[in-house]
Design a protein around this motif. Sequence first.
Motif, short mmCIF file in Angstrom:
data_model
loop_
_atom_site.label_atom_id
_atom_site.label_comp_id
_atom_site.label_asym_id
_atom_site.label_seq_id
_atom_site.Cartn_x
_atom_site.Cartn_y
_atom_site.Cartn_z
N GLN A 1 0.82 -1.20 0.00
CA GLN A 1 0.00 0.00 0.00
C GLN A 1 0.86 1.26 0.00
O GLN A 1 0.55 2.23 -0.69
CB GLN A 1 -0.97 -0.01 1.18
CG GLN A 1 -0.37 0.12 2.57
CD GLN A 1 -0.10 1.55 2.99
OE1 GLN A 1 -0.69 2.48 2.44
NE2 GLN A 1 0.78 1.72 3.95
N ALA B 1 2.59 1.58 -3.58
CA ALA B 1 1.62 1.91 -4.63
C ALA B 1 1.14 3.35 -4.51
O ALA B 1 1.00 4.06 -5.51
CB ALA B 1 0.43 0.95 -4.56
N ILE C 1 -4.91 0.20 -5.98
CA ILE C 1 -4.20 -0.93 -5.36
C ILE C 1 -3.78 -0.54 -3.94
O ILE C 1 -3.91 -1.34 -3.00
CB ILE C 1 -2.98 -1.34 -6.20
CG1 ILE C 1 -3.44 -2.02 -7.49
CG2 ILE C 1 -2.08 -2.28 -5.40
CD1 ILE C 1 -2.31 -2.33 -8.45
#
Length: 290
Positions: free
Chosen positions: A82, A85, A158
Motif C-alpha cells: 500500500q 503503490a 491498489i
Amino acid sequence: MSKEQIGILWISSASIAYGIMPIWTVLAQNNGFNSEFILFFRFFFSAILLLAWIYFRKIPLKLPKLKLLHFFMLGGIIYVAQAWAYLESLRFIPASLSVLLYHIYPIIVALIAIIFLKDKLKPTTLVSLLLCFLGLVLVLKIPQNLTLDYFGVVLSLIGALFYGLYVVFSKQIASGISSVLCSFYICLFASLVMLVSFMLTGDINIDSINYIGITSLLGLTFISTLFSMMAYFFGMSKLGVTKTAILGMIEPLVAILLSLMILDESLNLWQWGGAILIIFGSLLLFIKKG
C-alpha cells in the motif's frame, strides 16, 4: 471518557500524524531522496527505536513462528504494497486525485467486515461514512479538464485495497499483543523488504541532499511513522475496523490544510464545505445511543 472515545482520540491522532506524511514526502523527494530509500529509512529507524523501547520496558520479544509469519505478511507485504503503490501513483496522476482514490479504503474495509467478519453496519456509522466520503469529493475536487493516466489510477486503487486489507487483518493479528511489539515487527519486516527493493532499483543523488530533505525524512520517521503506528494500534484495540477506517478520513483533511499553509495552495467555497462535512462525519462517532 469511555473506552470508545479514548480509541477515537488515539486513531484521530494517528490520522493527523499520517496526514503530515505527504508534506514530509514531497519535501524529501524534492531534496535528494527517492521513494525506495524514503520507505526503507522510515521503517528501519522506526524499528530500531521501537526495539530500544521494547528492551527498556522489558517487553518479551519472542512470538510463535506462525505469528511472525502473520506479521511478515502484514508488514512486509500488505503494508509495503500500500505504501509503495500510493507513493508511485503520485508520479502519474495529480496528488488530489490519488488521495481521493486511495481514501475509498473505508468502503473496502466496511465491505470486508460485513461480508467476511459478519460485522453489522450501524445507521450512524453508515451516515458518517457517506458524509466523510462526500466531504472528500468536495475537498479534493478534480478539475474537469484533467487528463488521466490510468496506470496511476490503478496504483492508487491498489494502495486503497491493500490498506483496507491492512486495517482488517491488523486487528486480527495484533489481538492480545503489545502495540509496541506489533509496530516493531511491522516496521522490521517492511524495512527488510524495502532494503531489498532499494538495493535492486534505488538510486540517490547525494549532491541534491540538504537539511530540508534530512529534516523531512526525520519528521516522516518519528512523527508520521513511529508515533502514528503506535497510536493506531492503541486505538484499534478499542474500536471496530469500520470506525477506525472512517476516522482515517481526517488524514487527507490534514494534508490539505497543511498544503494551504506550507505549499501556498488554496481552497474554494465547495472545498471548505467538504472539510466541514469530514469533521462533522467524524464527530458523529462520538454520539451514543440513549
